[in-house]
Design a protein around this motif. Structure first.
Motif, PDB file in Angstrom:
ATOM      1  N   ALA A 182      37.849  52.187  30.699  1.00 53.27           N
ATOM      2  CA  ALA A 182      39.426  51.780  30.309  1.00 53.27           C
ATOM      3  C   ALA A 182      39.288  50.930  28.928  1.00 53.27           C
ATOM      4  O   ALA A 182      40.104  50.976  28.511  1.00 53.27           O
ATOM      5  N   GLU A 183      38.479  49.925  29.076  1.00 57.23           N
ATOM      6  CA  GLU A 183      38.119  49.036  27.772  1.00 57.23           C
ATOM      7  C   GLU A 183      37.641  49.750  26.597  1.00 57.23           C
ATOM      8  O   GLU A 183      38.294  49.341  25.657  1.00 57.23           O
ATOM      9  N   GLN A 184      37.001  50.745  26.785  1.00 56.81           N
ATOM     10  CA  GLN A 184      36.325  51.418  25.528  1.00 56.81           C
ATOM     11  C   GLN A 184      37.710  52.244  24.890  1.00 56.81           C
ATOM     12  O   GLN A 184      37.963  52.227  23.794  1.00 56.81           O
ATOM     13  N   THR A 185      38.454  52.825  25.858  1.00 61.21           N
ATOM     14  CA  THR A 185      39.632  53.545  25.275  1.00 61.21           C
ATOM     15  C   THR A 185      40.628  52.496  24.810  1.00 61.21           C
ATOM     16  O   THR A 185      41.234  53.089  23.726  1.00 61.21           O
ATOM     17  N   GLU A 186      40.975  51.540  25.198  1.00 65.18           N
ATOM     18  CA  GLU A 186      41.556  50.495  24.661  1.00 65.18           C
ATOM     19  C   GLU A 186      41.107  50.148  23.218  1.00 65.18           C
ATOM     20  O   GLU A 186      41.927  49.952  22.217  1.00 65.18           O
ATOM     21  N   ALA A 187      39.725  49.936  23.311  1.00 65.49           N
ATOM     22  CA  ALA A 187      39.216  49.445  21.856  1.00 65.49           C
ATOM     23  C   ALA A 187      39.284  50.256  20.913  1.00 65.49           C
ATOM     24  O   ALA A 187      39.208  50.035  19.725  1.00 65.49           O
ATOM     25  N   LYS A 188      39.452  51.919  21.112  1.00 60.91           N
ATOM     26  CA  LYS A 188      39.415  52.720  20.264  1.00 60.91           C
ATOM     27  C   LYS A 188      40.985  52.988  19.770  1.00 60.91           C
ATOM     28  O   LYS A 188      41.124  53.856  18.772  1.00 60.91           O
ATOM     29  N   LYS A 189      41.806  52.491  20.204  1.00 59.49           N
ATOM     30  CA  LYS A 189      43.294  52.657  19.957  1.00 59.49           C
ATOM     31  C   LYS A 189      43.489  52.244  18.235  1.00 59.49           C
ATOM     32  O   LYS A 189      43.032  51.074  17.959  1.00 59.49           O
ATOM     33  N   SER A 190      44.387  52.850  17.741  1.00 58.67           N
ATOM     34  CA  SER A 190      44.609  52.279  16.516  1.00 58.67           C
ATOM     35  C   SER A 190      45.671  51.137  16.429  1.00 58.67           C
ATOM     36  O   SER A 190      46.439  50.960  17.460  1.00 58.67           O
ATOM     37  N   ALA A 191      45.708  50.246  15.367  1.00 61.07           N
ATOM     38  CA  ALA A 191      46.446  49.137  15.603  1.00 61.07           C
ATOM     39  C   ALA A 191      47.809  49.542  15.698  1.00 61.07           C
ATOM     40  O   ALA A 191      48.977  49.175  16.335  1.00 61.07           O
ATOM     41  N   ALA A 192      48.146  50.923  14.981  1.00 67.61           N
ATOM     42  CA  ALA A 192      49.507  51.213  14.871  1.00 67.61           C
ATOM     43  C   ALA A 192      50.038  51.684  16.482  1.00 67.61           C
ATOM     44  O   ALA A 192      51.264  51.417  16.592  1.00 67.61           O
ATOM     45  N   SER A 193      49.300  51.873  17.563  1.00 69.87           N
ATOM     46  CA  SER A 193      49.739  52.343  18.550  1.00 69.87           C
ATOM     47  C   SER A 193      50.172  51.151  19.432  1.00 69.87           C
ATOM     48  O   SER A 193      50.785  51.278  20.284  1.00 69.87           O
ATOM     49  N   PHE A 194      49.968  49.869  18.630  1.00 71.76           N
ATOM     50  CA  PHE A 194      50.789  48.634  19.493  1.00 71.76           C
ATOM     51  C   PHE A 194      51.713  48.229  18.767  1.00 71.76           C
ATOM     52  O   PHE A 194      52.433  47.043  19.126  1.00 71.76           O
ATOM     53  N   LEU A 195      52.526  48.995  17.853  1.00 74.82           N
ATOM     54  CA  LEU A 195      53.447  48.763  17.115  1.00 74.82           C
ATOM     55  C   LEU A 195      54.597  49.747  17.628  1.00 74.82           C
ATOM     56  O   LEU A 195      54.448  50.851  17.701  1.00 74.82           O
ATOM     57  N   ASP A 196      55.833  49.222  17.855  1.00 69.48           N
ATOM     58  CA  ASP A 196      56.795  50.089  18.225  1.00 69.48           C
ATOM     59  C   ASP A 196      57.823  50.680  17.044  1.00 69.48           C
ATOM     60  O   ASP A 196      58.915  50.063  16.836  1.00 69.48           O
ATOM     61  N   VAL A 197      57.075  51.270  16.251  1.00 69.46           N
ATOM     62  CA  VAL A 197      57.789  52.089  15.188  1.00 69.46           C
ATOM     63  C   VAL A 197      57.631  53.333  14.947  1.00 69.46           C
ATOM     64  O   VAL A 197      56.181  53.574  15.407  1.00 69.46           O
ATOM     65  N   ASP A 198      57.865  54.000  14.096  1.00 68.95           N
ATOM     66  CA  ASP A 198      57.518  55.637  14.095  1.00 68.95           C
ATOM     67  C   ASP A 198      56.819  55.572  12.787  1.00 68.95           C
ATOM     68  O   ASP A 198      57.132  55.590  11.766  1.00 68.95           O
ATOM     69  N   MET A 199      55.513  55.764  13.056  1.00 69.76           N
ATOM     70  CA  MET A 199      54.605  55.861  11.931  1.00 69.76           C
ATOM     71  C   MET A 199      54.634  56.926  11.213  1.00 69.76           C
ATOM     72  O   MET A 199      53.815  57.213   9.887  1.00 69.76           O
ATOM     73  N   THR A 200      55.229  58.084  11.349  1.00 67.92           N
ATOM     74  CA  THR A 200      55.488  59.104  10.311  1.00 67.92           C
ATOM     75  C   THR A 200      56.561  58.819   9.231  1.00 67.92           C
ATOM     76  O   THR A 200      56.596  59.489   8.193  1.00 67.92           O
ATOM     77  N   ARG A 201      57.156  57.707   9.312  1.00 69.20           N
ATOM     78  CA  ARG A 201      58.162  57.367   8.317  1.00 69.20           C
ATOM     79  C   ARG A 201      57.516  56.188   7.564  1.00 69.20           C
ATOM     80  O   ARG A 201      56.936  55.241   7.844  1.00 69.20           O
ATOM     81  N   PRO A 202      57.888  56.231   6.140  1.00 69.46           N
ATOM     82  CA  PRO A 202      57.266  55.464   4.998  1.00 69.46           C
ATOM     83  C   PRO A 202      57.758  53.955   5.607  1.00 69.46           C
ATOM     84  O   PRO A 202      58.877  53.527   5.996  1.00 69.46           O
TER      85      PRO A 202
END
Length: 298
Positions: A182-202
């Motif tokens: 579980a810790e390895q999965t968490e460490a592999k996450k992109s920083a964007a996954s911790f942001l509540d924003v739509d990353m497809t939008r500029p």
């Protein structure tokens, strides 16, 4: 205006009880000063009050700055103005700390604090008594659940410039095999996954170049700054700095603030080109930090 007439300082607030913390931004000119508090509270119903305090003239002096109000994301905030020439009879350089107290039935219990002028060694018995001087008929004991933390130092820094120069870092290596799955999965996450924003939008034009970095790099946690998600970015070789920390804060689905932090040994004044940065750390090592609000393009 003389160089020493202006001062800007980021002060991290240390919790004296679990669930409390935050930061304050101090700004001082010759005749005016302000403290901008942003805090977290153990209970949303807590009534919090901020004060300056210092030992002067043989007694603990207190100046109340005001009550904190409810803010976004469950935080509490206060923007307080003061006269740096007269804080309970002291000048600002005599003030030891800013203290945020929980108010219960008129009695004040310190729950977080930050040193104002370098390392501060605080007498908590005197502080609690001074905060409750009007309501107390005798000595007020320190609450049992409040532990006295070690003295810390956050150095004041003048401000007048800006510096940003970074490159994309190579893809992050796999996390150590010693971590749990579980810790390895968490460490592999992109920083964007911790942001509540739509990353497809500029993102806003000024920081659009950061969007790809946050989508590809893992989260970096150089220090605790409430509400910000950081990445570790490689600095250009000519800067002679290995890396920097770049953080963004998202509110209501958009990026509202960006923070840049450079790891360096402590110096009394910011290095050339970093005049607008503030020191976060101790008297040996730490970070030169700056932040800016981001306006929406819409």
């Amino acid at each position: 205006m003389a160089k020493n007439d202006y001062r800007r300082q980021l002060i991290m607030l240390r919790g004296l009880e679990k669930g409390y913390g935050g930061h304050a931004r101090l700004e001082k000119r010759v005749l005016t000063g302000s403290m901008d508090f942003v805090t977290t509270s153990a209970q949303p119903t807590d009534e919090l009050e901020a004060s300056f305090l210092g030992q002067w003239g043989g007694k603990m002096r207190v100046q109340t700055l005001g009550r904190l109000r409810d803010a976004q994301r469950g935080q509490k905030a206060l923007l307080a103005n003061f006269d740096p020439r007269n804080i309970a009879g002291m000048e600002l350089d005599k003030v030891q700390a800013a203290v945020v107290s929980r108010v219960d039935n008129g009695m004040k219990t310190p729950v977080m604090y930050g040193c104002i002028n370098g390392v501060c060694s605080l007498d908590w018995t005197a502080i609690v008594n001074a905060l409750n001087e009007e309501a107390s008929l005798g000595e007020t004991p320190i609450p049992e659940n409040m532990v006295e933390p070690p003295a810390v130092s956050y150095a004041p820094v003048p401000v007048s410039g800006e510096a940003q120069n970074y490159e994309q870092t190579p893809p992050a290596q796999d996390p150590p095999a010693s971590l749990e799955p579980a810790e390895q999965t968490e460490a592999k996450k992109s920083a964007a996954s911790f942001l509540d924003v739509d990353m497809t939008r500029p993102w806003p034009e000024d920081i659009e170049s950061l969007r790809l970095l946050f989508m590809t790099l893992p989260r970096y946690e150089p220090f605790d700054m409430d509400g910000y998600v950081f990445i570790r970015a490689k600095m250009a070789d000519e800067t002679n700095i290995d890396h920097c920390a770049v953080g963004v804060r998202a509110e209501n689905g958009r990026i509202t603030s960006v923070c840049y932090a450079l790891p360096m040994p402590y110096t009394p004044e910011p290095p050339a080109g970093l005049e607008e940065y503030m020191w976060l750390g101790d008297t040996k090592n730490g970070w030169w930090v700056t932040y800016e609000d981001i306006k929406s393009d819409s």
